[in-house]
Design a protein around this motif. Structure first.
Motif: not given
Length: 213
Positions: A142-143, A43-47, A69-71, A36-37
């Protein structure tokens, strides 16, 4: 990368290979916290790539509630989300205004050409022209990621974030020790996590969507 990879690395550094100090449940909780952290920090780590149905006739669009978040807005995908249509260019309201002062009052179209994004509103974006009908787009987002139910499950994070996960897990576990002497040690591990993510964060900042101007 799966949860057991992070578990093994962390236990080696903690010298708790046989789970005497920290049982599996504590390790799983710390690993979920790390996922989570890191997702919040980078954010790009979980796309994920997803299909998105536009609100017909509207310039302003909002992603679903499970998106944090929108990437990127990638391309048009037609009326049913199956077409590989025209790619969509990131721009700003200022650039559109310089080209056409009435850009926001033009007729809707069956093809989106541009999108705009404000990082201060990570779940909202604008499209131009407005969609004529419920057009579909391909998005990268990112979800919100559900917690792992067990250590054998996939982390979703790529291997490049393995060290950061391990450092976060160690710092989190040491913070739970009922001894103030462990607090600075825990903080030093969390600082190592930040250093590990800092390089990636700097690289990814060059790719984030521009602000609306």
């Amino acid at each position: 990368m799966v949860g057991t990879d992070v578990d093994a690395d962390a236990r080696k550094l903690l010298r708790d290979i046989t789970s005497v100090v920290w049982p599996a449940a504590d390790m799983l909780s710390a690993i979920n916290a790390a996922r989570r952290e890191i997702g919040n920090l980078v954010p790009q780590a979980v796309t994920f790539t997803r299909d998105f149905a536009c609100a017909s006739g509207e310039i302003n669009q909002t992603v679903p509630t499970d998106v944090t978040r929108l990437i990127q807005v990638v391309r048009n995908t037609g009326l049913d989300g199956t077409e590989k249509g025209r790619s969509i260019r990131l721009t700003t309201a200022g650039e559109l205004m310089a080209w056409d002062r009435d850009w926001d009052r033009r007729d809707p179209s069956d093809t989106i050409q541009h999108y705009m994004y404000d990082p201060e509103q990570p779940r909202e974006f604008q499209v131009w022209p407005a969609p004529d009908g419920e057009l579909h787009l391909e998005l990268v987002t990112t979800d919100m990621v559900p917690d792992l139910a067990g250590l054998a499950e996939a982390m979703i994070l790529g291997d490049i974030y393995r060290n950061a996960c391990v450092y976060h897990v160690i710092g989190t576990l040491l913070m739970t020790v009922d001894d103030d002497a462990f607090k600075p040690i825990a903080e030093s591990w969390l600082a190592r996590r930040n250093e590990s993510l800092g390089i990636k964060t700097q690289m990814d900042s060059n790719r984030k969507p521009k602000e609306i101007k």
